[in-house]
Design a protein around this motif. Structure first.
Motif, PDB file in Angstrom:
ATOM      1  N   SER A  86      71.514  49.272 136.054  1.00  0.00           N
ATOM      2  CA  SER A  86      71.537  48.067 135.225  1.00  0.00           C
ATOM      3  C   SER A  86      70.560  48.079 134.057  1.00  0.00           C
ATOM      4  N   GLY A  87      69.633  49.007 134.027  1.00  0.00           N
ATOM      5  CA  GLY A  87      68.646  49.043 132.958  1.00  0.00           C
ATOM      6  C   GLY A  87      67.251  48.663 133.403  1.00  0.00           C
ATOM      7  N   GLY A  88      67.082  48.289 134.670  1.00  0.00           N
ATOM      8  CA  GLY A  88      65.761  47.915 135.164  1.00  0.00           C
ATOM      9  C   GLY A  88      64.747  49.033 135.023  1.00  0.00           C
ATOM     10  N   TYR A  89      65.158  50.265 135.272  1.00  0.00           N
ATOM     11  CA  TYR A  89      64.231  51.395 135.149  1.00  0.00           C
ATOM     12  C   TYR A  89      63.837  51.617 133.693  1.00  0.00           C
ATOM     13  N   GLN A  90      64.805  51.459 132.773  1.00  0.00           N
ATOM     14  CA  GLN A  90      64.480  51.646 131.357  1.00  0.00           C
ATOM     15  C   GLN A  90      63.512  50.558 130.875  1.00  0.00           C
ATOM     16  N   VAL A  91      63.689  49.345 131.400  1.00  0.00           N
ATOM     17  CA  VAL A  91      62.741  48.277 131.085  1.00  0.00           C
ATOM     18  C   VAL A  91      61.338  48.673 131.537  1.00  0.00           C
ATOM     19  N   TYR A  92      61.255  49.258 132.739  1.00  0.00           N
ATOM     20  CA  TYR A  92      59.970  49.759 133.254  1.00  0.00           C
ATOM     21  C   TYR A  92      59.397  50.834 132.336  1.00  0.00           C
ATOM     22  N   SER A  93      60.236  51.753 131.884  1.00  0.00           N
ATOM     23  CA  SER A  93      59.748  52.884 131.095  1.00  0.00           C
ATOM     24  C   SER A  93      59.393  52.479 129.657  1.00  0.00           C
ATOM     25  N   LEU A  94      59.844  51.298 129.233  1.00  0.00           N
ATOM     26  CA  LEU A  94      59.540  50.809 127.885  1.00  0.00           C
ATOM     27  C   LEU A  94      58.339  49.860 127.893  1.00  0.00           C
ATOM     28  N   SER A  95      57.410  50.070 128.802  1.00  0.00           N
ATOM     29  CA  SER A  95      56.333  49.108 129.047  1.00  0.00           C
ATOM     30  C   SER A  95      55.589  48.679 127.774  1.00  0.00           C
ATOM     31  N   ALA A  96      55.477  49.573 126.797  1.00  0.00           N
ATOM     32  CA  ALA A  96      54.759  49.224 125.570  1.00  0.00           C
ATOM     33  C   ALA A  96      55.619  48.407 124.610  1.00  0.00           C
ATOM     34  N   ASN A  97      56.928  48.345 124.876  1.00  0.00           N
ATOM     35  CA  ASN A  97      57.857  47.706 123.931  1.00  0.00           C
ATOM     36  C   ASN A  97      58.739  46.654 124.584  1.00  0.00           C
ATOM     37  N   ARG A  98      58.209  45.955 125.591  1.00  0.00           N
ATOM     38  CA  ARG A  98      59.015  44.915 126.209  1.00  0.00           C
ATOM     39  C   ARG A  98      58.133  43.807 126.758  1.00  0.00           C
ATOM     40  N   LYS A  99      58.748  42.637 126.912  1.00  0.00           N
ATOM     41  CA  LYS A  99      58.056  41.480 127.459  1.00  0.00           C
ATOM     42  C   LYS A  99      58.941  40.859 128.526  1.00  0.00           C
ATOM     43  N   ILE A 100      58.408  40.769 129.748  1.00  0.00           N
ATOM     44  CA  ILE A 100      59.174  40.259 130.875  1.00  0.00           C
ATOM     45  C   ILE A 100      58.837  38.797 131.106  1.00  0.00           C
ATOM     46  N   LYS A 101      59.883  37.962 131.182  1.00  0.00           N
ATOM     47  CA  LYS A 101      59.727  36.551 131.503  1.00  0.00           C
ATOM     48  C   LYS A 101      60.741  36.207 132.589  1.00  0.00           C
ATOM     49  N   GLU A 102      60.635  35.003 133.129  1.00  0.00           N
ATOM     50  CA  GLU A 102      61.576  34.574 134.161  1.00  0.00           C
ATOM     51  C   GLU A 102      63.016  34.626 133.667  1.00  0.00           C
ATOM     52  N   GLU A 103      63.211  34.274 132.415  1.00  0.00           N
ATOM     53  CA  GLU A 103      64.559  34.236 131.875  1.00  0.00           C
ATOM     54  C   GLU A 103      65.183  35.630 131.783  1.00  0.00           C
ATOM     55  N   GLY A 104      64.346  36.630 131.449  1.00  0.00           N
ATOM     56  CA  GLY A 104      64.845  37.985 131.295  1.00  0.00           C
ATOM     57  C   GLY A 104      63.815  38.855 130.596  1.00  0.00           C
ATOM     58  N   VAL A 105      64.280  39.897 129.927  1.00  0.00           N
ATOM     59  CA  VAL A 105      63.376  40.865 129.300  1.00  0.00           C
ATOM     60  C   VAL A 105      63.742  41.050 127.832  1.00  0.00           C
ATOM     61  N   LYS A 106      62.751  40.817 126.968  1.00  0.00           N
ATOM     62  CA  LYS A 106      62.904  41.133 125.558  1.00  0.00           C
ATOM     63  C   LYS A 106      62.356  42.538 125.340  1.00  0.00           C
ATOM     64  N   PHE A 107      63.140  43.384 124.695  1.00  0.00           N
ATOM     65  CA  PHE A 107      62.688  44.760 124.487  1.00  0.00           C
ATOM     66  C   PHE A 107      63.066  45.251 123.105  1.00  0.00           C
ATOM     67  N   LYS A 108      62.334  46.257 122.695  1.00  0.00           N
ATOM     68  CA  LYS A 108      62.573  46.888 121.395  1.00  0.00           C
ATOM     69  C   LYS A 108      63.345  48.179 121.616  1.00  0.00           C
ATOM     70  N   SER A 109      64.419  48.363 120.891  1.00  0.00           N
ATOM     71  CA  SER A 109      65.224  49.581 120.984  1.00  0.00           C
ATOM     72  C   SER A 109      64.394  50.805 120.642  1.00  0.00           C
ATOM     73  N   HIS A 110      64.523  51.846 121.461  1.00  0.00           N
ATOM     74  CA  HIS A 110      63.827  53.100 121.169  1.00  0.00           C
ATOM     75  C   HIS A 110      64.490  53.844 120.017  1.00  0.00           C
ATOM     76  N   ILE A 111      65.649  53.369 119.575  1.00  0.00           N
ATOM     77  CA  ILE A 111      66.405  54.062 118.529  1.00  0.00           C
ATOM     78  C   ILE A 111      65.994  53.581 117.138  1.00  0.00           C
ATOM     79  N   ASP A 112      66.036  52.239 116.932  1.00  0.00           N
ATOM     80  CA  ASP A 112      65.779  51.715 115.591  1.00  0.00           C
ATOM     81  C   ASP A 112      64.761  50.575 115.551  1.00  0.00           C
ATOM     82  N   GLY A 113      64.157  50.265 116.699  1.00  0.00           N
ATOM     83  CA  GLY A 113      63.139  49.222 116.720  1.00  0.00           C
ATOM     84  C   GLY A 113      63.680  47.805 116.745  1.00  0.00           C
ATOM     85  N   SER A 114      65.005  47.646 116.797  1.00  0.00           N
ATOM     86  CA  SER A 114      65.589  46.300 116.846  1.00  0.00           C
ATOM     87  C   SER A 114      65.300  45.652 118.193  1.00  0.00           C
ATOM     88  N   TYR A 115      65.253  44.301 118.200  1.00  0.00           N
ATOM     89  CA  TYR A 115      64.938  43.578 119.432  1.00  0.00           C
ATOM     90  C   TYR A 115      66.208  43.130 120.148  1.00  0.00           C
TER      91      TYR A 115
END
Length: 376
Positions: A93-122
């Motif tokens: 589902s992407g949970g592991y990638q969220v873990y591996s993007l620790s410097a580029n993501r923010k976890i909240k109750e609602e979900g996870v905001k993350f920055k693409s490793h490809i182009d930096g888009s959110y």
């Protein structure tokens, strides 16, 4: 999904079973080659199906969502048609990638905001939209959205994360019930046990996951840097709780020895990038130990890569030739290493299955662990 238990080992929890889905039957124990972006890197589908011959492969929701993006997959008729693969597929589902993007993501109750490793888009993943994305990708087995905790992990953080993963699971299930199938086959849903390396949390999480009554169950948050003995200890705790009449999937594991030891603890399904990644870097696994094919000692060794190997590359090419390919940075060397390693992993789990059915798995496993724990 249908799950049929065929045999169990008298001296361990190892078991042989079949899982039947709309794209075919999976014989377990099984290793799933990782096809992160709708391809097992460096391997044609023809080689994958005819030489390596897995019953199921794995794709990744995070990567497929970013590229080629779900509208393309839907227009193609789903991932099977897009990549020309008519057997089973599981999407993480992407949970592991969220873990591996620790410097580029923010976890909240609602979900996870993350920055693409490809182009930096959110982007923003929630349990609800991850279910919709996996419906559109169209894998046969889809995973709950979870948080994979790092190692080492503070107890209080692990506890909070586990409870959030459970709340996210409830949201996944509720939304999945409202989200119709996209294609003309069924999808099976697996929740994920978390709890880091804390026995009480793993026990609590396994009990919660078991209570959901899903068709299969997964164990996440292991093989993230913890010692192998801690991995086995956590797996032992969880498999003693998860129902015996449903498949158990240990995510992201591991070395050939890890796989055999976890089969002995009752695991049915595995995936890991190790055989493909190591193959591309010249590390070849065999039943008698691992080979760093880049070493000078193989420079004039004209014996086959692996006389016991199941794929055509194992006897078609010599060690000296494959070493030469790596030395000159020729792509063919990486392809040969990948095909060989995947073939070995599939051979290993299928041999394990044979010995479970024959009733001598533990004796065989102990012998294999000693043999494989060598550098040739």
């Amino acid at each position: 999904m249908q799950f049929k238990l065929e045999a169990t080992d008298a001296a361990s929890r190892a078991r042989a079973a079949t899982i039947t889905l709309d794209h075919g039957t999976i014989e377990t124990p099984i290793f799933m080659p990782v096809g992160t972006v709708a391809t097992v890197k460096g391997v044609h589908q023809k080689e994958l199906s005819e030489e390596i011959n897995p019953d199921i492969i794995l794709g990744n929701t995070y990567h497929l969502y970013l590229r080629p993006q779900t509208p393309i997959l839907e227009k193609a008729g789903g991932i099977h048609k897009f990549m020309n693969w008519d057997r089973n597929i599981l999407t993480d589902s992407g949970g592991y990638q969220v873990y591996s993007l620790s410097a580029n993501r923010k976890i909240k109750e609602e979900g996870v905001k993350f920055k693409s490793h490809i182009d930096g888009s959110y982007h923003f993943f929630t349990p609800e939209n991850v279910m919709e994305i996996q419906r559109t990708i169209g894998a046969d087995i889809i995973m709950a959205f979870d948080e994979c905790t790092p190692y080492p992990c503070d107890y209080n953080y692990a506890k909070r994360s586990m409870h959030m993963t459970h709340r996210w699971l409830d949201r996944c299930i509720n939304h999945l019930e409202k989200t119709p199938l996209k294609y003309d086959y069924n999808q099976t849903f697996f929740p994920i046990v978390q709890g880091s390396t804390y026995k009480d949390l793993r026990k609590q999480s396994a009990e919660y996951i078991a209570s959901v009554g899903a068709e299969g169950n997964a164990i996440g948050g292991l093989s993230v840097g913890e010692p192998a003995e801690e991995m086995y200890e956590m797996t032992d705790v969880v498999t003693s709780i998860l129902p015996k009449d449903k498949p158990r999937y240990l995510m992201g594991v591991g070395t050939p020895i890890n796989i055999l030891e976890n089969i002995a603890l009752g695991i049915d399904m595995f995936d890991c990038v190790m055989p493909t990644r190591n193959g591309r870097n010249g590390m070849l696994f065999t039943a008698h130990g691992s080979i760093n094919i880049k070493n000078k000692k193989w420079e004039d060794d004209f014996s086959p890569i692996d006389e016991m190997g199941i794929t055509w590359v194992d006897t078609a090419y010599s060690k000296a030739y494959v070493r030469h390919l790596f030395t000159v940075n020729e792509m063919l060397g990486r392809q040969i290493g990948t095909i060989h390693n995947l073939g070995f992993y599939l051979w290993l789990v299928r041999e394990a299955r044979k010995h479970i059915l024959a009733g001598d798995f533990t004796t065989w496993k102990n012998k294999m662990v000693k043999q494989m724990d060598k550098r040739l």
